[in-house]
Design an enzyme around this catalytic site. Sequence first.
Site, PDB file in Angstrom:
ATOM      1  N   LYS A   1      -8.149  -0.020  -9.452  1.00 22.70           N
ATOM      2  CA  LYS A   1      -8.850  -0.707  -8.361  1.00 22.70           C
ATOM      3  C   LYS A   1      -9.954   0.170  -7.780  1.00 22.70           C
ATOM      4  O   LYS A   1      -9.704   1.314  -7.397  1.00 22.70           O
ATOM      5  CB  LYS A   1      -7.859  -1.080  -7.258  1.00 22.70           C
ATOM      6  CG  LYS A   1      -8.508  -1.725  -6.044  1.00 22.70           C
ATOM      7  CD  LYS A   1      -7.488  -2.324  -5.098  1.00 22.70           C
ATOM      8  CE  LYS A   1      -8.128  -2.900  -3.865  1.00 22.70           C
ATOM      9  NZ  LYS A   1      -8.531  -1.871  -2.890  1.00 22.70           N
TER      10      LYS A   1
ATOM     11  N   HIS B   1     -13.780  -1.622  -1.874  1.00 19.16           N
ATOM     12  CA  HIS B   1     -12.797  -1.207  -0.859  1.00 19.16           C
ATOM     13  C   HIS B   1     -13.140  -1.846   0.498  1.00 19.16           C
ATOM     14  O   HIS B   1     -13.074  -1.195   1.545  1.00 19.16           O
ATOM     15  CB  HIS B   1     -12.767   0.326  -0.761  1.00 19.16           C
ATOM     16  CG  HIS B   1     -11.448   0.891  -0.302  1.00 19.16           C
ATOM     17  ND1 HIS B   1     -10.623   1.637  -1.109  1.00 19.16           N
ATOM     18  CD2 HIS B   1     -10.793   0.815   0.884  1.00 19.16           C
ATOM     19  CE1 HIS B   1      -9.545   1.999  -0.435  1.00 19.16           C
ATOM     20  NE2 HIS B   1      -9.613   1.510   0.775  1.00 19.16           N
TER      21      HIS B   1
ATOM     22  N   THR C   1      -5.688   3.000  -6.899  1.00 21.60           N
ATOM     23  CA  THR C   1      -6.982   2.950  -6.211  1.00 21.60           C
ATOM     24  C   THR C   1      -7.762   4.221  -6.512  1.00 21.60           C
ATOM     25  O   THR C   1      -7.267   5.329  -6.276  1.00 21.60           O
ATOM     26  CB  THR C   1      -6.777   2.797  -4.689  1.00 21.60           C
ATOM     27  OG1 THR C   1      -6.044   1.604  -4.447  1.00 21.60           O
ATOM     28  CG2 THR C   1      -8.114   2.736  -3.969  1.00 21.60           C
TER      29      THR C   1
ATOM     30  N   TYR D   1      -1.931   5.716  -4.282  1.00 22.27           N
ATOM     31  CA  TYR D   1      -2.835   6.852  -4.154  1.00 22.27           C
ATOM     32  C   TYR D   1      -2.106   8.031  -4.762  1.00 22.27           C
ATOM     33  O   TYR D   1      -0.915   8.238  -4.493  1.00 22.27           O
ATOM     34  CB  TYR D   1      -3.146   7.147  -2.683  1.00 22.27           C
ATOM     35  CG  TYR D   1      -4.131   6.192  -2.046  1.00 22.27           C
ATOM     36  CD1 TYR D   1      -5.386   5.986  -2.607  1.00 22.27           C
ATOM     37  CD2 TYR D   1      -3.817   5.521  -0.871  1.00 22.27           C
ATOM     38  CE1 TYR D   1      -6.304   5.117  -2.011  1.00 22.27           C
ATOM     39  CE2 TYR D   1      -4.732   4.656  -0.266  1.00 22.27           C
ATOM     40  CZ  TYR D   1      -5.968   4.466  -0.850  1.00 22.27           C
ATOM     41  OH  TYR D   1      -6.876   3.616  -0.271  1.00 22.27           O
TER      42      TYR D   1
ATOM     43  N   SER E   1       0.825  -1.214   0.000  1.00 21.29           N
ATOM     44  CA  SER E   1       0.000   0.000   0.000  1.00 21.29           C
ATOM     45  C   SER E   1       0.857   1.261   0.000  1.00 21.29           C
ATOM     46  O   SER E   1       1.950   1.279   0.565  1.00 21.29           O
ATOM     47  CB  SER E   1      -0.887  -0.008   1.246  1.00 21.29           C
ATOM     48  OG  SER E   1      -1.517   1.244   1.437  1.00 21.29           O
TER      49      SER E   1
END
Length: 350
Positions: free
Chosen positions: A221, A245, A157, A131, A107
Amino acid sequence: VELPETLADFERLAAERLDAGPHGYFAGGAADELTMRASEEAWRRIQIRPRVLVDVSERDPSTTLLGERRPHPLIVAPMAFHRLVHPEAEPETARGAAATATPFCLSTLATTSPADLAAAVPDVPRWFQLYVFKDRGVTSGLVEAAADSGFEALVVTVDLPVQGRRERDLRNAFRIDASVPSVGGRSGLSLPEMVEQFDASLTWDDLGRLADESRLPVIVKGVLTPEDARRAVAAGAAGVVVSNHGGRQLDTVAAGAEALPDVAEEVGDEVDLIVDGGIRRGTDVLKAMALGARAVMVGRPAIWGLAVGGAEGVRRVLEVLLAELDVALALTGTPVAAELDATSVQRPYG
Ligand code: GLV
């Protein structure tokens, strides 16, 4: 340590071991958590249509992702802050993934940098979840670091321009302690404060540019409709993750199991489809593949494995799912997972 035999047992044990703040963060969803619960339920409500007297003496769970043969369809979903659950953090989870040849998705909000993850667990197949920050320099720095460290895909994402209302976190006044390192964000902030640094003005044009400029294939995603899946393909995505999510963003959106068939009909032949949300059994994995997914992401169960048994716990979680999938493939009369199609399932909805 005696490790449990089911994902549900891992979940129960992890709840006993973790403090309320971190447990609420990982276990929780948005608002009334209806979508979170529905995501598990939707898989369970699908019936399997087994065919008998098929030669199932050999089973093959393998799949193809980003043009590469993979031994099975599991991926460890991107999740933030593994250090809240285990002192060895993301490398520990990645070791459990590596032991089962499962791709590990790191992540942006990880507590380990891409370079450190790669150095600690060089043999894990790895993807980087992105992100996009308002500060594009931070974004490109992360992307470069991931590409330089052997990450094979960029999972962008797109369902978190702002953070969902997670009431467990609000009640617990959950904050990330300043001593916890955070790769992209700064420490000592609440999650909504970290999310403030992300670019809520991002659009499909930005995504197209990102895909154009990226050295790595881009997987989008957080798509739940065929319209958006079509846009992702037009923007140059190599893959789409049908995802809500983990029910953590907008409550009452569809479960992955419900959204997947329409997305598969629209773009299933053009990009790799992955689904996540509520995968707790090998039968869930089989159903996902029957409905058009090439792979599934497993999130919370991996974190519970990490909490209960470190890398060995993560490994066991993944091995249990694979053992269950193997039995499901045999007893459904579909020994080759890649050949599964919708005739193996009966959906309770349209
Ligand atoms: C971050 O992506 C979260 O869902 O908490």
